[in-house]
Design an enzyme around this catalytic site. Structure first.
Site, PDB file in Angstrom:
ATOM      1  N   SER A   1       0.798  -1.207   0.000  1.00 19.21           N
ATOM      2  CA  SER A   1       0.000   0.000   0.000  1.00 19.21           C
ATOM      3  C   SER A   1       0.843   1.275   0.000  1.00 19.21           C
ATOM      4  O   SER A   1       1.433   1.621  -1.009  1.00 19.21           O
ATOM      5  CB  SER A   1      -0.954  -0.039   1.186  1.00 19.21           C
ATOM      6  OG  SER A   1      -2.105   0.699   0.880  1.00 19.21           O
TER       7      SER A   1
ATOM      8  N   LYS B   1      -1.212  -4.063  -3.166  1.00 20.92           N
ATOM      9  CA  LYS B   1      -2.463  -3.504  -2.650  1.00 20.92           C
ATOM     10  C   LYS B   1      -2.575  -2.059  -3.119  1.00 20.92           C
ATOM     11  O   LYS B   1      -1.924  -1.173  -2.593  1.00 20.92           O
ATOM     12  CB  LYS B   1      -2.524  -3.554  -1.132  1.00 20.92           C
ATOM     13  CG  LYS B   1      -3.841  -3.019  -0.586  1.00 20.92           C
ATOM     14  CD  LYS B   1      -3.911  -3.112   0.909  1.00 20.92           C
ATOM     15  CE  LYS B   1      -5.253  -2.583   1.406  1.00 20.92           C
ATOM     16  NZ  LYS B   1      -5.408  -1.138   1.142  1.00 20.92           N
TER      17      LYS B   1
ATOM     18  N   GLN C   1      -8.717   3.145   1.596  1.00 26.37           N
ATOM     19  CA  GLN C   1      -9.895   2.975   2.435  1.00 26.37           C
ATOM     20  C   GLN C   1     -10.147   4.212   3.299  1.00 26.37           C
ATOM     21  O   GLN C   1      -9.234   4.977   3.582  1.00 26.37           O
ATOM     22  CB  GLN C   1      -9.743   1.762   3.359  1.00 26.37           C
ATOM     23  CG  GLN C   1      -9.886   0.429   2.677  1.00 26.37           C
ATOM     24  CD  GLN C   1      -8.710   0.060   1.820  1.00 26.37           C
ATOM     25  OE1 GLN C   1      -7.559   0.255   2.215  1.00 26.37           O
ATOM     26  NE2 GLN C   1      -8.976  -0.456   0.632  1.00 26.37           N
TER      27      GLN C   1
END
Length: 379
Positions: free
Chosen positions: A283, A308, A312
């Site tokens: 991420s 990833k 979010q």
């Protein structure tokens, strides 16, 4: 449908939860009807994928989670409290990043100086049991709650390690854990910065570290994001702005809009940069690696990253719990897709699990020193 009224209950934007990497849809419990209505509203208005009102109608929370991606999750009030503790960098426990894969809980990395670190836990160790109770098949949040506890109390962990038969028991005394976002030192004339997590404090700590290294005449650095599961989007953007030349850092694509975070740096502070990555770099770590690679300001060394590429948000709910859902995907400066693919290093260097030598770091130091010699010879 009256419950589709947009609510401003956003608390933060995360690239990945800091101490727990969730790879499965969590079970939902202890939610209220107002919680459910709020979650439906959040999904309807902000989910990265358009989900119709009809598809949300009459669904339970468990049913809603099944139609969302694996990173969307409901937090009951206790779980949300633990999450906030982790995000602020202080909690009571053993001090380790953990994740769930196929019903098993694994150590991602022990935090330096923590009880888990002193017990010599390793990345890849399976936590098989907690207080003599098997946690295989247990929800990740439930397992973490069993491991954590009041400072000064003990927890008995059963650890299984690849290549070693049986389960070894460890009696660990829980401590108050403060997460230092970075550590740094000088190795053979090369600056070495380890970013453990991208939290609110990371960019300031990184600025201080780079300033100190520059003051000591360091012109080449290794930035280590191995086993770093991610963190704050804002944090990694600020760190990238200290490394990446003027231009895009990352493109964020929401359902109905797009935004690009950019750097304004005219000249990089360091002549030579290496980013160390591995399969557990995820991420926010991948945002940094992709920005450095695409802009050709540095070299990526290690193994292919986690892959990833989504963002979010976490919302507070009326009943005291929280809800996290995926609201965007991100692309590299050259608009390469990262989700499900990862970042392929410029130099692939495997790290042997049983080796006491950090092969990847040694390769990076040697690479930079050779580069410095070549640059000096060319002057």
């Amino acid at each position: 449908m009256h419950y589709f009224k947009k609510k401003s209950i956003l608390i933060t934007v995360l690239a990945l939860a800091l101490l727990v990497i969730s790879t499965t849809v969590a079970q939902a419990t202890e939610y209220t009807e107002p919680d459910l209505n709020a979650i439906k509203s959040i999904i309807y208005h902000n989910n990265v994928e358009q989900i119709t009102a009809e598809k949300l109608e009459s669904k339970t929370l468990e049913e809603l989670l099944k139609i969302l991606d694996e990173h969307s999750k409901y937090y009951n009030p206790e779980e949300l409290h633990h999450l906030i503790e982790r995000l602020t960098g202080e909690y009571s426990g053993i001090g380790a990043y953990v994740k769930e894969e196929e019903g098993r809980i694994y150590i991602v990395e022990p935090i330096k100086g923590s009880p888990a670190y002193r017990a010599k836990f390793r990345a890849g160790d399976e936590i098989f049991s907690v207080n003599w109770k098997s946690i295989r098949g247990m929800d990740l949040s439930e397992a973490v709650n069993l491991i954590r506890g009041k400072t000064g109390t003990r927890v008995v962990l059963g650890i299984r390690r690849e290549g070693i038969e049986g389960t070894k028991l460890f009696s660990i005394k829980r401590e108050q854990i403060t997460i230092e976002p970075i550590t740094y030192e000088i190795i053979e004339g090369i600056g070495y910065i380890r970013i453990h997590t991208f939290s609110e404090l990371t960019s300031t700590s990184f600025l201080n570290a780079t300033g100190e290294l520059s003051a000591q005449g360091i012109t080449s650095i290794v930035i280590d994001v191995r086993n770093n599961p991610g963190g704050s989007l804002d944090s990694v953007v600020e760190v990238s702005r200290l490394l990446v030349p003027k231009g895009p850092i990352v493109h964020i694509e929401y359902r109905d809009s797009k935004t690009t975070h950019v750097s304004f740096l005219r000249k990089p502070f360091f002549e030579n940069i290496v980013i160390l990555v591995n399969e557990r770099s995820a991420s926010a770590s991948e945002i940094l690696a992709a920005a450095v690679q695409d802009t050709k300001v540095g070299t990526i060394i290690g193994t292919t990253t986690y892959g990833k590429g989504s963002v979010q948000r976490i919302y507070f709910l009326p009943g005291g719990g929280g809800f996290k859902q995926t609201e965007a995907i991100y692309l590299s400066p050259n608009k390469n897709i990262i989700d499900g693919i990862g970042i392929t290093p410029d130099y692939i260097v495997e790290q042997e699990l049983d080796s006491e030598t950090d092969i990847q770091l040694e390769f990076a130091i040697e690479y930079l020193n050779k580069r410095k010699i070549n640059q000096e010879a060319a002057k």
